[in-house]
Scaffold this motif. Sequence first.
Motif, short mmCIF file in Angstrom:
data_model
loop_
_atom_site.label_atom_id
_atom_site.label_comp_id
_atom_site.label_asym_id
_atom_site.label_seq_id
_atom_site.Cartn_x
_atom_site.Cartn_y
_atom_site.Cartn_z
N THR A 97 19.47 17.50 -17.09
CA THR A 97 19.19 18.47 -18.15
C THR A 97 18.65 19.77 -17.58
OG1 THR A 97 17.02 17.44 -18.41
CG2 THR A 97 18.77 16.68 -19.88
N THR A 98 18.02 19.71 -16.40
CA THR A 98 17.48 20.92 -15.78
C THR A 98 18.55 21.74 -15.07
OG1 THR A 98 16.90 19.64 -13.80
CG2 THR A 98 15.20 19.88 -15.49
N ASN A 99 19.62 21.09 -14.65
CA ASN A 99 20.69 21.80 -13.94
C ASN A 99 22.05 21.25 -14.40
OD1 ASN A 99 22.10 23.44 -12.17
ND2 ASN A 99 21.70 22.14 -10.38
N PRO A 100 22.43 21.54 -15.66
CA PRO A 100 23.65 20.93 -16.21
C PRO A 100 24.94 21.38 -15.53
CG PRO A 100 22.76 22.61 -17.70
CD PRO A 100 21.74 22.41 -16.62
N GLU A 101 24.92 22.50 -14.82
CA GLU A 101 26.13 23.00 -14.17
C GLU A 101 26.47 22.21 -12.90
OE1 GLU A 101 27.99 25.21 -15.62
OE2 GLU A 101 26.53 25.34 -17.24
N LYS A 102 25.47 21.61 -12.28
CA LYS A 102 25.69 20.84 -11.06
C LYS A 102 26.22 19.46 -11.40
CE LYS A 102 25.32 19.38 -6.77
NZ LYS A 102 26.22 19.82 -5.69
N LYS A 103 27.38 19.11 -10.86
CA LYS A 103 28.00 17.83 -11.12
C LYS A 103 27.77 16.89 -9.94
CE LYS A 103 29.70 19.44 -14.94
NZ LYS A 103 29.12 19.05 -16.24
N TYR A 104 27.22 15.73 -10.23
CA TYR A 104 27.00 14.70 -9.22
C TYR A 104 28.02 13.58 -9.43
CZ TYR A 104 22.55 17.04 -8.38
OH TYR A 104 21.59 17.98 -8.09
N ILE A 105 28.67 13.19 -8.34
CA ILE A 105 29.70 12.15 -8.40
C ILE A 105 29.08 10.82 -8.00
CG2 ILE A 105 31.99 11.45 -7.66
CD1 ILE A 105 31.89 14.13 -9.12
N ALA A 106 29.31 9.80 -8.81
CA ALA A 106 28.77 8.47 -8.53
C ALA A 106 29.86 7.43 -8.71
CB ALA A 106 27.58 8.17 -9.45
N LYS A 107 29.63 6.25 -8.13
CA LYS A 107 30.53 5.11 -8.27
C LYS A 107 29.74 3.92 -8.78
CE LYS A 107 34.27 6.99 -6.28
NZ LYS A 107 35.57 7.12 -6.95
N ILE A 108 30.33 3.19 -9.70
CA ILE A 108 29.65 2.01 -10.23
C ILE A 108 29.50 0.97 -9.12
CG2 ILE A 108 29.83 0.06 -11.82
CD1 ILE A 108 31.08 1.87 -13.84
N HIS A 109 28.26 0.55 -8.89
CA HIS A 109 27.95 -0.40 -7.82
C HIS A 109 27.69 -1.80 -8.38
CE1 HIS A 109 26.18 -2.07 -4.18
NE2 HIS A 109 25.10 -2.39 -4.87
N LEU A 110 27.05 -1.86 -9.55
CA LEU A 110 26.67 -3.16 -10.11
C LEU A 110 26.53 -3.03 -11.63
CD1 LEU A 110 25.73 -6.11 -9.57
CD2 LEU A 110 23.40 -5.21 -9.43
N ILE A 111 27.03 -4.00 -12.35
CA ILE A 111 26.88 -4.06 -13.81
C ILE A 111 26.03 -5.28 -14.14
CG2 ILE A 111 28.08 -4.22 -16.02
CD1 ILE A 111 30.56 -3.08 -14.58
N THR A 112 24.89 -5.06 -14.77
CA THR A 112 24.01 -6.17 -15.12
C THR A 112 24.71 -7.10 -16.12
OG1 THR A 112 22.08 -4.74 -14.81
CG2 THR A 112 21.75 -6.80 -16.02
N PRO A 113 24.90 -8.38 -15.78
CA PRO A 113 25.65 -9.30 -16.66
C PRO A 113 24.76 -9.86 -17.78
CG PRO A 113 25.00 -10.45 -14.67
CD PRO A 113 24.52 -9.01 -14.51
N ASN A 114 24.15 -8.98 -18.53
CA ASN A 114 23.26 -9.42 -19.59
C ASN A 114 23.13 -8.31 -20.63
OD1 ASN A 114 21.22 -11.18 -20.78
ND2 ASN A 114 19.76 -9.61 -20.19
N ILE A 115 23.15 -8.68 -21.90
CA ILE A 115 22.99 -7.74 -22.99
C ILE A 115 21.57 -7.87 -23.55
CG2 ILE A 115 23.82 -6.97 -25.24
CD1 ILE A 115 25.80 -6.50 -22.98
N GLU A 116 20.84 -6.76 -23.59
CA GLU A 116 19.47 -6.79 -24.08
C GLU A 116 19.44 -6.85 -25.62
OE1 GLU A 116 17.03 -7.15 -22.09
OE2 GLU A 116 18.08 -6.78 -20.19
N ASP A 117 18.22 -6.94 -26.15
CA ASP A 117 18.06 -7.03 -27.61
C ASP A 117 18.58 -5.80 -28.33
OD1 ASP A 117 16.93 -9.51 -27.28
OD2 ASP A 117 14.86 -8.77 -27.31
N ASP A 118 18.56 -4.63 -27.66
CA ASP A 118 19.06 -3.41 -28.29
C ASP A 118 20.56 -3.24 -28.11
OD1 ASP A 118 19.10 -2.93 -25.60
OD2 ASP A 118 18.01 -1.02 -25.68
#
Length: 380
Positions: A254-275
């Motif tokens: 939010t402080t620097n919306p013009e800067k784009k950071y590239i990421a790769k999904i490393h791990l997906i938590t196999p659990n759904i929380e109450d929300d």
Amino acid sequence: MRTQILAGLVCMSLLMACSSADKKETVQAEKPVAANTDEVQLTDAQVKNAGILTGKITQKTMHSTINVNGVVDVPPENTYSVSVPMGGYIKKMIMMPGMFVTKGAVLATVEDQQYIQLQQDYLTSQNRLKFLAADYTRQKGLNQTKATSDKIFQQTESDYNNQKVLVKALAQKLRLIGINPEILNENSITRNIKIYSPISGYVTKVNVNTGKFVNAADILFELIGPGELHANLTVFEKDAASLKKGQEVICNTTTNPEKKYIAKIHLITPNIEDDRTTTVHCDIQNSDHKLLPGSFLNAAISVGNETVDAVPEDAIVKWENKYYIFEEVGTRLYKMVPVEIGTTVDGFIEIKTNKQLGTVVTKNAYALLMKMKNGGEEGE
């Protein structure tokens, strides 16, 4: 005479009534039938002036995106909590949050009498080990000549082995508090030990001050390594099934919306929380010093690569919160057809409607909408 006048008036009234009825029927007959409000007819000049172009619906390979939120995080292997193994009083420390320290730098000096006692016990045990080693050698020789009993030799051997264990255990305790037993002697006994930084990184928390007594379980400092940062993203249950390891994520703060950071999904938590959400961990590929742990992130996850029906964005119009496309159904005759749209990528919009559409308007479709609505409907 009066009878003749009255009869004349009645005749005139009947004639006027008949004339009025004929006029009403004529007006109703002349009123035009309402035209089809879903179609609009243009002339060649109007098509040219409006810049209207037509074409076929094309096949495009497109991906959809899931917009999520999250925070910048440091992976557990790059986070360190520093404590003192045996407790003591903080004699000296100059650490402040935000400071950068190198691996092996002294973070604090701690003193306590138990350090003196440990060193004393080690040196005393080491001296006794030398005596027992000599006694063991002597008793072994005597036992071989049967000058002493087996019981005495076995007791001597047991005492010697037990003392070796004690010396090694005390040596490990000394190493635990940063004292090298190999160079320890009666002249190098100290009441202080030093707490060293386990990594090169930044100090994030300082929980002590000079003079404070700390226990072995107390956390003195917390450090983070300047390695790769992670993005911890919160994803709703309905979107989690579309994710998989390796998918690309575009992030910004939010402080620097013009800067784009590239990421790769490393791990997906196999659990759904109450929300009804789950956590997705991503490796940020191009992190820099401006990206701070704890920063809020906006992220877009690319999912799916499917071949879909698509048209240029200029082919879609919006009217009364619904989307439409114009199909050419005759010579310069266009019909407004409702459609369901999907993903927008590189100037093209996915068309989800399962209708067999022929030639459609691909450019300046809004000119047709304006012509249609201004000529046939009241108000928007």
